[in-house]
Each structure stands twice: as C-alpha cells, then as structure tokens.
Design an enzyme around this catalytic site. Structure first.
Site, PDB file in Angstrom:
ATOM      1  N   GLY A  87      30.359 127.221  36.950  1.00  0.00           N
ATOM      2  CA  GLY A  87      29.737 128.365  36.285  1.00  0.00           C
ATOM      3  C   GLY A  87      28.253 128.451  36.552  1.00  0.00           C
ATOM      4  N   ARG A  88      27.664 127.338  36.933  1.00  0.00           N
ATOM      5  CA  ARG A  88      26.237 127.383  37.281  1.00  0.00           C
ATOM      6  C   ARG A  88      26.000 126.535  38.518  1.00  0.00           C
ATOM      7  NH1 ARG A  88      24.287 122.906  32.896  1.00  0.00           N
ATOM      8  NH2 ARG A  88      26.407 122.188  32.863  1.00  0.00           N
ATOM      9  N   LYS A 108      22.939 123.290  41.854  1.00  0.00           N
ATOM     10  CA  LYS A 108      23.248 123.408  40.432  1.00  0.00           C
ATOM     11  C   LYS A 108      22.143 124.232  39.775  1.00  0.00           C
ATOM     12  CE  LYS A 108      24.883 120.460  36.736  1.00  0.00           C
ATOM     13  NZ  LYS A 108      24.967 119.083  36.236  1.00  0.00           N
ATOM     14  N   ASP A 120      24.371 132.248  32.093  1.00  0.00           N
ATOM     15  CA  ASP A 120      23.603 132.940  33.132  1.00  0.00           C
ATOM     16  C   ASP A 120      23.688 132.224  34.488  1.00  0.00           C
ATOM     17  OD1 ASP A 120      22.089 130.700  32.670  1.00  0.00           O
ATOM     18  OD2 ASP A 120      20.275 131.759  32.042  1.00  0.00           O
ATOM     19  N   GLY A 121      24.333 131.071  34.503  1.00  0.00           N
ATOM     20  CA  GLY A 121      24.475 130.356  35.775  1.00  0.00           C
ATOM     21  C   GLY A 121      23.210 129.662  36.245  1.00  0.00           C
ATOM     22  N   ARG A 171      22.707 118.501  44.711  1.00  0.00           N
ATOM     23  CA  ARG A 171      23.318 117.180  44.621  1.00  0.00           C
ATOM     24  C   ARG A 171      24.361 116.970  45.706  1.00  0.00           C
ATOM     25  NH1 ARG A 171      26.569 117.448  38.868  1.00  0.00           N
ATOM     26  NH2 ARG A 171      28.156 118.938  39.507  1.00  0.00           N
ATOM     27  N   ARG A 178      37.892 117.017  40.056  1.00  0.00           N
ATOM     28  CA  ARG A 178      37.840 116.442  38.712  1.00  0.00           C
ATOM     29  C   ARG A 178      39.249 116.316  38.153  1.00  0.00           C
ATOM     30  NH1 ARG A 178      32.709 119.050  37.192  1.00  0.00           N
ATOM     31  NH2 ARG A 178      31.913 119.910  39.131  1.00  0.00           N
ATOM     32  N   ASP A 243      36.713 117.544  32.675  1.00  0.00           N
ATOM     33  CA  ASP A 243      36.113 118.235  33.830  1.00  0.00           C
ATOM     34  C   ASP A 243      34.876 117.492  34.327  1.00  0.00           C
ATOM     35  OD1 ASP A 243      35.216 119.222  31.217  1.00  0.00           O
ATOM     36  OD2 ASP A 243      33.841 120.479  32.340  1.00  0.00           O
ATOM     37  N   ASP A 253      27.638 114.830  36.454  1.00  0.00           N
ATOM     38  CA  ASP A 253      27.175 115.708  35.368  1.00  0.00           C
ATOM     39  C   ASP A 253      26.417 114.971  34.267  1.00  0.00           C
ATOM     40  OD1 ASP A 253      27.877 117.968  36.623  1.00  0.00           O
ATOM     41  OD2 ASP A 253      29.612 118.450  35.401  1.00  0.00           O
TER      42      ASP A 253
HETATM   43  P1  AMP Z   1      29.299 120.809  31.427  1.00  0.00           P
HETATM   44  O1  AMP Z   1      30.093 120.238  30.294  1.00  0.00           O
HETATM   45  O2  AMP Z   1      27.828 120.843  31.189  1.00  0.00           O
HETATM   46  O3  AMP Z   1      29.645 120.153  32.719  1.00  0.00           O
HETATM   47  O4  AMP Z   1      29.722 122.344  31.540  1.00  0.00           O
HETATM   48  C1  AMP Z   1      30.991 122.847  31.219  1.00  0.00           C
HETATM   49  C2  AMP Z   1      31.255 124.208  31.827  1.00  0.00           C
HETATM   50  O5  AMP Z   1      30.270 125.164  31.402  1.00  0.00           O
HETATM   51  C3  AMP Z   1      31.227 124.231  33.349  1.00  0.00           C
HETATM   52  O6  AMP Z   1      32.286 125.036  33.802  1.00  0.00           O
HETATM   53  C4  AMP Z   1      29.883 124.829  33.659  1.00  0.00           C
HETATM   54  O7  AMP Z   1      29.896 125.448  34.917  1.00  0.00           O
HETATM   55  C5  AMP Z   1      29.687 125.826  32.523  1.00  0.00           C
HETATM   56  N1  AMP Z   1      28.256 126.117  32.278  1.00  0.00           N
HETATM   57  C6  AMP Z   1      27.355 125.285  31.752  1.00  0.00           C
HETATM   58  N2  AMP Z   1      26.131 125.853  31.715  1.00  0.00           N
HETATM   59  C7  AMP Z   1      26.251 127.089  32.245  1.00  0.00           C
HETATM   60  C8  AMP Z   1      25.349 128.186  32.479  1.00  0.00           C
HETATM   61  N3  AMP Z   1      24.042 128.121  32.193  1.00  0.00           N
HETATM   62  N4  AMP Z   1      25.862 129.304  33.024  1.00  0.00           N
HETATM   63  C9  AMP Z   1      27.163 129.390  33.326  1.00  0.00           C
HETATM   64  N5  AMP Z   1      28.057 128.414  33.136  1.00  0.00           N
HETATM   65  C10 AMP Z   1      27.619 127.265  32.591  1.00  0.00           C
HETATM   66 MG    MG Z   2      30.510 119.613  34.175  1.00  0.00          MG
END
Ligand code: AMP
Ligand code: MG
Length: 472
Positions: A87-88, A108, A120-121, A171, A178, A243, A253
């Site tokens: 997502g980002r 990232k 917002d990615g 990275r 995953r 994940d 992560d």
């Molecule tokens: P994480 O637990 O931080 O690895 O994130 C979990 C999910 O949320 C993943 O699919 C990420 O891509 C998504 N995500 C986290 N932060 C953002 C962001 N700022 N914009 C879009 N997707 C996000």
């Molecule tokens: Mg993650």
C-alpha cells in the site's frame, strides 16, 4: 551501462499476483544516504547523488525495471484481512547480482497503489530513518534482515497528525513473500494461485525441499532461529502480523520496532498494541501462531489434507520446544556457554529474573558480563547479581573459552530508541549528523569504540522514548 541487472521473475507469475504501478512524482528529491557497500554487492555502479535521488524517489525508472505492487493478505493482531498488499511500497524489480543472487529492490513510501486503502502511500522521514538504522544494525549484528540501500527526502510534505517531511526508503530483500501472501490465495480458494506461489517460493528460497511439508519445516527452522536472534538482542519487532513474517526468514518491516533498555519480559513500545500481543517475550509464541497460519494455507495443496493433518499438526506442536531450545542456546552464548541445553535454562532464567527485578539494562548487562566490567552495578540491587554469579562461575568452569563466546554474542551497542529519535529530530531540520554518527557506530556493534561511549548510555527520564509508532 544500465543501473543494475534487473530480471523480475515475480512477473512470470499470473497477473493477479501484482499490479504494475508507477511511483508518485516526487517534487524535489534529495539523497540523504546511500549504502555504497551494499550497492557494490548488487552490481550498482552509480554515484551521482542527483541520479541516485531520481532513481530512489521513483522519479526515474532504471532500464529493465518494471515496478509493481504485490498483493497479499494477513492476520493483523489476530484478525484476518483478506486483502492487504503493497500500500505504500513498490517493488522496482529483482536484481541479479554479479555473484548470481536474486534480490528485490523496493521503494517504501512512493505513493498510492491499488492496495493503499485509505492511506496516502507515503512515508515521512521518521520511519524511513528508523528502518534504515535498525535494519543495518541487524545485518551488522548477524541477524537475517532486509537491508537499507538508500533514503531520500521527496521535497513534499506529508500529513500525519502534523505536516512532516516526506521521504522514501529503498530496501533490498531476498524476497517480499510473506505468510500473508499464501493466506491471500488460500482464503480465496485460488488453489492454482496457491500452487504457483508455492512452486515459485520453493524454487527461489528452498530449492532442496520436495514438498510443501518439507518447505514448511525449513521455514520453521529459519524463523525459530530468527526470533531467537531477535530476543538475544533485546529486539522487539512490534508488529508480528502474518504479513510481516517472511518466507525467506528475514526480518521485515521495522515499524514500531525497538530495542529494550531495562530488561523486562513484558516490554512493549508499540502505540497500537493495546494488549501486549507482540511484547518482547510473546514473540516466541507468536511466531508459532504465524507459522500455523502458513501451515493451514499450505495444507490445502495436499491431495488429501485430512489424512495429512496429524503430521502437519505435529510439526507445529513441536515448535514451542524448538523455540525454547533456540532461546536457551542464544542466551547461553550470552553468558559464555557454547552449547547450552535445557539443563542451563534455570541459570539463564535466574539471570533474567534478577535483571527484571534489578531493572538492569539489557545490552549493558551482557556487555559488562563479557568484559568483567562491574556487571553488578547494572542492577538496582546488586546483591541480586551476586547470588546468581556464584552458580554462574561454577558452570563456567566447564567451558573452554567463555569470553570468546560472549564477545560474539553481546554487542557493545544497539540503536537505542532515544538515539534513533534524536537522529530523526535533527533530520527533520536538515541536520543528518546524528543519523550518520549513529549509523557508523551501529555498523560495527561489537567493537568497543570509545568515541561512541555516549551511545551506550540508557535514556534518562527526560529523553526516554516510551512509545513507538507504526511508521505510516
Ligand atoms: P504494516 O503493518 O505497517 O506493515 O502495514 C500493513 C498494511 O498497511 C500494508 O498493506 C501497508 O502497505 C499498508 N499501509 C501502511 N501505511 C500505509 C500508507 N501510508 N498508505 C497506504 N498503505 C499503507
Ligand atoms: Mg508490513
């Protein structure tokens, strides 16, 4: 000469595994840091900071790269999300290195993708610098991990609770597959997809394994070893969702990840972890839970899952004992035992209990033991240590070279939370001095460099960081 030797095998998988995607345009990218050593192992021979800033902001797609976002699912804090995904993040491509290794290159914080949901990615500078420091420390300390190749600021302001400087981390990973990648296909009962992912993962990471069951047991070996290494450094990942558990066995992560200062098994920094699911000592239980999710997904590949079930269950049920043996081995080495067994568990846990009671600093206590540098002073009540030391000394007399053992297991320093925070705060106003200094120190964590003595001091009440955030 092309930027790197791109050859993206993941795109030979069916199209439903990913979406081709470009990075958002960064208005004014600036290079903060570039890992020259890592770059040269990747066969990257670019040095011009402007070129690097364009590539690592996603503004320029290097020749041969075909950026995409990968789809996956995952259990987040125990609840299943059937669709997550990058997502980002954007997978720029796979690089085949001069020695023939295949590694993912990922940005990232590079903007929205079809998997961004309401996000917002983007990323801001804080989590980018944090992951850079923590992942490079882990590598230097000998823990399998994704690596940090570069960090840039984008010249854009991202909105969190406040406006903050936007940044992107580049990275490098053995892959980004995953547990949640397998859960994605299993939950949809897309068995063709599941089989394709299994074959791909086996060929890429476990070429010696012949069945899903064999691959699972190899994943278990790697993950058990990984979590034991984390715990041996006082590392708390913070978001061990499925994940964020890789098939390669690398740490991935570093959102709210942190190193513990005063030892306590329940230590937790993550602001979103209300019930302590991912607290320090729970990590050895959570990895079993996560691998059980992988097992359920992989089991669906068997012709007769019901008949196979007992064998698979037995594999998972054996994990806690494996984890405990690995923990004892790891902590055994930290007190000079070259091959600790369950008979040494009481000695190890005796020290840990004294450390918890005496609020002893995790890193400094083990380092002081190694150097015989007044370890008792690390305890609020030094007599807690004196009692333990008598039994320890007795046990040590059976060891050939306890000092060498401890020296290899106990770093001089770790990236302490308040130092990471200090580097981030300075970076926010354009001063990367503290970041570079900390980076230099943690890249040689076992060498007792006096110039970095200040970085070994625990936080005070004033500068302690009590909470870390998920890094969005
Ligand atoms: P994480 O637990 O931080 O690895 O994130 C979990 C999910 O949320 C993943 O699919 C990420 O891509 C998504 N995500 C986290 N932060 C953002 C962001 N700022 N914009 C879009 N997707 C996000
Ligand atoms: Mg993650």
């Amino acid at each position: 000469m092309p930027f790197a030797n791109f050859d993206t095998s993941y795109q030979s998988l069916p199209e439903r595994f990913y979406t081709r995607q470009m990075a958002a345009h960064a208005p004014a990218p600036k290079l903060i840091v570039f890992n020259e050593t890592l770059a040269s192992t990747l066969g990257i021979d670019a040095h011009d900071p402007e070129v690097l800033a364009r590539v690592f902001s996603g503004n320029e797609v290097p020749e041969g790269a075909t950026p995409m976002a990968q789809v996956y699912a995952g259990h987040q804090f125990g609840n299943f999300s059937p669709q997550l995904g990058d997502g980002r993040a954007l997978l720029i491509g796979e690089i085949v290195t001069p020695t023939g290794a295949r590694l993912d290159l990922q940005l990232k914080g590079s903007g929205r993708t079809p998997y961004s949901r309401s996000g917002d990615g983007k990323a801001w500078l804080g989590p980018v610098l944090r992951e850079y420091l923590l992942s490079e420390f882990m590598h230097a300390a000998g823990v399998p991990t994704t690596r940090a190749l570069a960090a840039v600021t984008t010249g854009e302001t991202v909105l969190r609770e406040r406006p903050l400087p936007g940044a992107i981390l580049t990275r490098v990973a053995s892959s980004h597959i995953r547990v949640g990648s397998f859960e994605y296909f299993a939950a949809r009962r897309d068995f063709d997809g599941l089989r394709a992912l299994y074959t791909y993962t086996r060929d890429r990471h476990y070429p010696g394994s012949k069945t899903p069951f064999e691959m699972l047991s190899e994943v278990i070996t790697r993950q058990v070893s990984l979590v034991a290494k984390w715990m041996g450094l006082g590392f708390i990942h913070g978001v061990m969702n499925t994940d964020n558990t890789t098939l390669s066995g690398e740490t991935i992560d570093y959102g709210p990840a942190a190193f513990m200062e005063a030892y306590h098994p329940d230590t937790l920094y993550s602001s979103i972890d209300q019930f302590g699911r991912y607290a320090f000592s729970n990590q050895s239980k959570i990895i079993v839970w996560n691998i059980a999710q992988l097992a359920s997904a992989l089991l669906a590949l068997e012709d007769n899952p019901e008949a196979e079930l007992p064998k698979w269950q037995a594999l998972i049920e054996a994990m806690p004992a494996q984890m405990e043996a690995a923990r004892v081995k790891t902590f055994g080495r930290k007190i000079g035992l070259s091959a600790a067994t369950s008979e040494d568990a009481a000695l190890i846990d005796g020290l840990l209990a004294a450390m918890a009671k005496g609020q002893a600093d995790f890193t400094n206590t083990f380092h002081a033991l190694t150097k015989n540098a007044k370890p008792r002073d690390q305890f609020l009540e030094p007599r807690l240590f004196d009692e333990w030391q008598i039994t320890w000394q007795k046990r040590l007399s059976q060891e050939a070279d306890p000092i060498a053992c401890m020296e290899a297991a106990n770093p001089y320093l770790v990236p302490r939370n308040h130092r990471v925070e200090e580097a981030i705060q300075a970076g926010k106003v354009g001063d990367y001095g503290p970041f570079h200094r900390l980076l230099k120190a943690i890249c040689a964590p076992y060498s007792e460099a006096q110039e970095f003595a200040d970085l070994t001091t625990p936080a005070t009440d004033e500068n302690a960081v009590r909470q870390t955030f998920c890094g969005t």
